[in-house]
Write a protein that holds these residues in place. Structure first.
Motif, short mmCIF file in Angstrom:
data_model
loop_
_atom_site.label_atom_id
_atom_site.label_comp_id
_atom_site.label_asym_id
_atom_site.label_seq_id
_atom_site.Cartn_x
_atom_site.Cartn_y
_atom_site.Cartn_z
N ALA A 183 0.83 -1.21 0.00
CA ALA A 183 0.00 0.00 0.00
C ALA A 183 0.86 1.26 0.00
N HIS A 184 1.94 1.19 0.75
CA HIS A 184 2.88 2.32 0.81
C HIS A 184 3.47 2.61 -0.57
N GLU A 185 3.97 1.58 -1.22
CA GLU A 185 4.60 1.76 -2.53
C GLU A 185 3.59 2.09 -3.61
N GLU A 186 2.37 1.60 -3.47
CA GLU A 186 1.33 1.95 -4.44
C GLU A 186 1.01 3.43 -4.38
N ALA A 187 1.08 4.01 -3.20
CA ALA A 187 0.85 5.46 -3.07
C ALA A 187 1.92 6.23 -3.84
N HIS A 188 3.17 5.80 -3.73
CA HIS A 188 4.24 6.44 -4.51
C HIS A 188 3.96 6.32 -6.00
N ALA A 189 3.60 5.11 -6.43
CA ALA A 189 3.41 4.85 -7.86
C ALA A 189 2.20 5.58 -8.41
N ASN A 190 1.08 5.52 -7.71
CA ASN A 190 -0.16 6.11 -8.21
C ASN A 190 -0.12 7.63 -8.24
N GLN A 191 0.67 8.23 -7.37
CA GLN A 191 0.74 9.69 -7.31
C GLN A 191 1.96 10.25 -8.04
N TRP A 192 2.64 9.41 -8.78
CA TRP A 192 3.75 9.83 -9.65
C TRP A 192 4.82 10.60 -8.89
N HIS A 193 5.23 10.08 -7.75
CA HIS A 193 6.26 10.74 -6.96
C HIS A 193 7.62 10.74 -7.68
N THR A 194 7.85 9.74 -8.52
CA THR A 194 9.11 9.69 -9.25
C THR A 194 9.28 10.90 -10.15
N LEU A 195 8.17 11.42 -10.68
CA LEU A 195 8.23 12.61 -11.53
C LEU A 195 8.77 13.80 -10.76
N ASP A 196 8.35 13.94 -9.50
CA ASP A 196 8.88 15.01 -8.65
C ASP A 196 10.38 14.85 -8.43
N VAL A 197 10.79 13.61 -8.18
CA VAL A 197 12.21 13.33 -7.91
C VAL A 197 13.06 13.72 -9.12
N LEU A 198 12.64 13.32 -10.30
CA LEU A 198 13.40 13.63 -11.51
C LEU A 198 13.40 15.13 -11.80
N LEU A 199 12.28 15.79 -11.50
CA LEU A 199 12.22 17.24 -11.70
C LEU A 199 13.21 17.96 -10.79
N ILE A 200 13.22 17.58 -9.51
CA ILE A 200 14.14 18.23 -8.57
C ILE A 200 15.58 17.89 -8.91
N GLU A 201 15.84 16.69 -9.42
CA GLU A 201 17.19 16.33 -9.85
C GLU A 201 17.64 17.24 -10.99
N THR A 202 16.73 17.54 -11.92
CA THR A 202 17.05 18.44 -13.03
C THR A 202 17.34 19.84 -12.53
N VAL A 203 16.52 20.31 -11.60
CA VAL A 203 16.73 21.64 -11.01
C VAL A 203 18.08 21.68 -10.29
N ALA A 204 18.44 20.58 -9.61
CA ALA A 204 19.71 20.52 -8.88
C ALA A 204 20.90 20.54 -9.84
N ILE A 205 20.75 19.94 -11.00
CA ILE A 205 21.83 19.95 -11.99
C ILE A 205 22.06 21.36 -12.52
N ILE A 206 20.96 22.05 -12.84
CA ILE A 206 21.07 23.41 -13.39
C ILE A 206 21.62 24.38 -12.36
N ASN A 207 21.20 24.21 -11.11
CA ASN A 207 21.61 25.13 -10.04
C ASN A 207 22.50 24.42 -9.03
N TRP A 208 23.44 23.64 -9.50
CA TRP A 208 24.24 22.78 -8.63
C TRP A 208 25.05 23.54 -7.59
N PHE A 209 25.32 24.79 -7.83
CA PHE A 209 26.13 25.60 -6.91
C PHE A 209 25.33 26.14 -5.73
N ASN A 210 24.02 25.96 -5.76
CA ASN A 210 23.15 26.52 -4.72
C ASN A 210 22.78 25.42 -3.72
N PRO A 211 23.21 25.53 -2.46
CA PRO A 211 22.89 24.48 -1.46
C PRO A 211 21.40 24.28 -1.25
N VAL A 212 20.60 25.30 -1.55
CA VAL A 212 19.16 25.20 -1.31
C VAL A 212 18.52 24.11 -2.15
#
Length: 270
Positions: free
Chosen positions: A151-180
């Motif tokens: 049930a826990h993992e289904e919540a991650h899958a059904n709500q597309w949490h991986t999309l958030d992770v990849l988005l933030i990873e992209t933001v971190a690559i572009i702004n890698w010098f910013n600790p925030v």
């Protein structure tokens, strides 16, 4: 607007947005709203510097910011490092090279992570932990309370949490010098786990029993890009949130305060 001015405004907005979240929203239990706030501010940070509407320019705060910048900052910015002209590389070019090298290293690391993640997903069920990536859910063998973990993992899958992770990873690559941006990445993972934990509790398991389930496991996080059930780095905060009472609806007023922050950043950009 030059590229470095644009990047500066993007990171300034990320800094202010995270500060607002950290001091006003982080302890609230409106997890879906917190997720929406973090994701939307990460996206809007790239658009705010290019918003120059007439109504924004005519705002009183915009005129005050413009007056302050031209009064106090302009005399400082007119100075030039004359001796740099004697060299082949300027300070600006050196900064561009450093930025490009850092971004290139992180892009290569991100690609390597995706390749290694594919190998983990392709492993037999018995050798994998409990995690999800997009709609793919992996459950290792010999897991206790399999229904709750599913049930826990289904919540991650059904709500597309991986999309958030990849988005933030992209933001971190572009702004890698910013600790925030790395704090952004940590907080979005916290929110994902809070949402999935609440969904798992809806299956009828007691909070104390669920907390003991988290404590009893020794599995490590299989990969940075996935949403694992067992994550020791987030364990303490997850248990704290399990025991915390839901926030009062009056706390929703805090989210409305993000609107002035948005206007302030558009004023600075204008």
């Amino acid at each position: 607007m030059s590229w470095w001015q644009y990047l500066l405004l993007v990171n300034l907005y990320l800094l202010l947005s995270y500060g607002f979240y950290h001091f006003l929203l982080r302890r609230e239990t409106f997890f879906h709203l917190n997720r929406l706030y973090l994701v939307s501010t990460a996206i809007f940070s790239f658009f705010i510097p290019v918003i120059h509407s007439d109504w924004v320019k005519n705002l009183f705060i915009t005129q005050r910011v413009q007056h302050t910048l031209y009064t106090y900052a302009k005399p400082i910015l007119v100075y030039r490092f004359k001796n740099i002209e004697e060299h082949h590389l300027t300070i600006g070019q050196i900064l561009v090279i450093i930025y490009a090298i850092g971004a290139a290293i992180l892009i290569a690391r991100f690609i390597w992570q995706l390749i290694s993640l594919k190998k983990i997903i392709d492993e037999p069920e018995e050798s994998a932990g409990a995690f999800s990536f997009f709609r793919s859910i992996k459950l290792g063998g010999n897991l206790d309370n399999l229904e709750v973990i599913t049930a826990h993992e289904e919540a991650h899958a059904n709500q597309w949490h991986t999309l958030d992770v990849l988005l933030i990873e992209t933001v971190a690559i572009i702004n890698w010098f910013n600790p925030v941006v790395y704090l952004y990445r940590l907080e979005i993972k916290h929110i994902h786990e809070y949402i999935a934990d609440r969904h798992a509790l809806e299956n009828g398991i007691d909070k104390a029993e669920y907390a003991m389930l988290l404590l009893s496991q020794t599995l490590k996080t299989p990969h940075q890009l996935v949403n694992p059930f067992f994550n020791h780095s987030l364990l303490k905060q997850r248990i704290i949130m399990l025991q915390k009472n839901r926030s009062r609806y009056t706390a929703l007023l805090k989210y409305g305060l993000s609107a002035p922050l948005f206007v302030l950043m558009m004023s600075i950009a204008s």
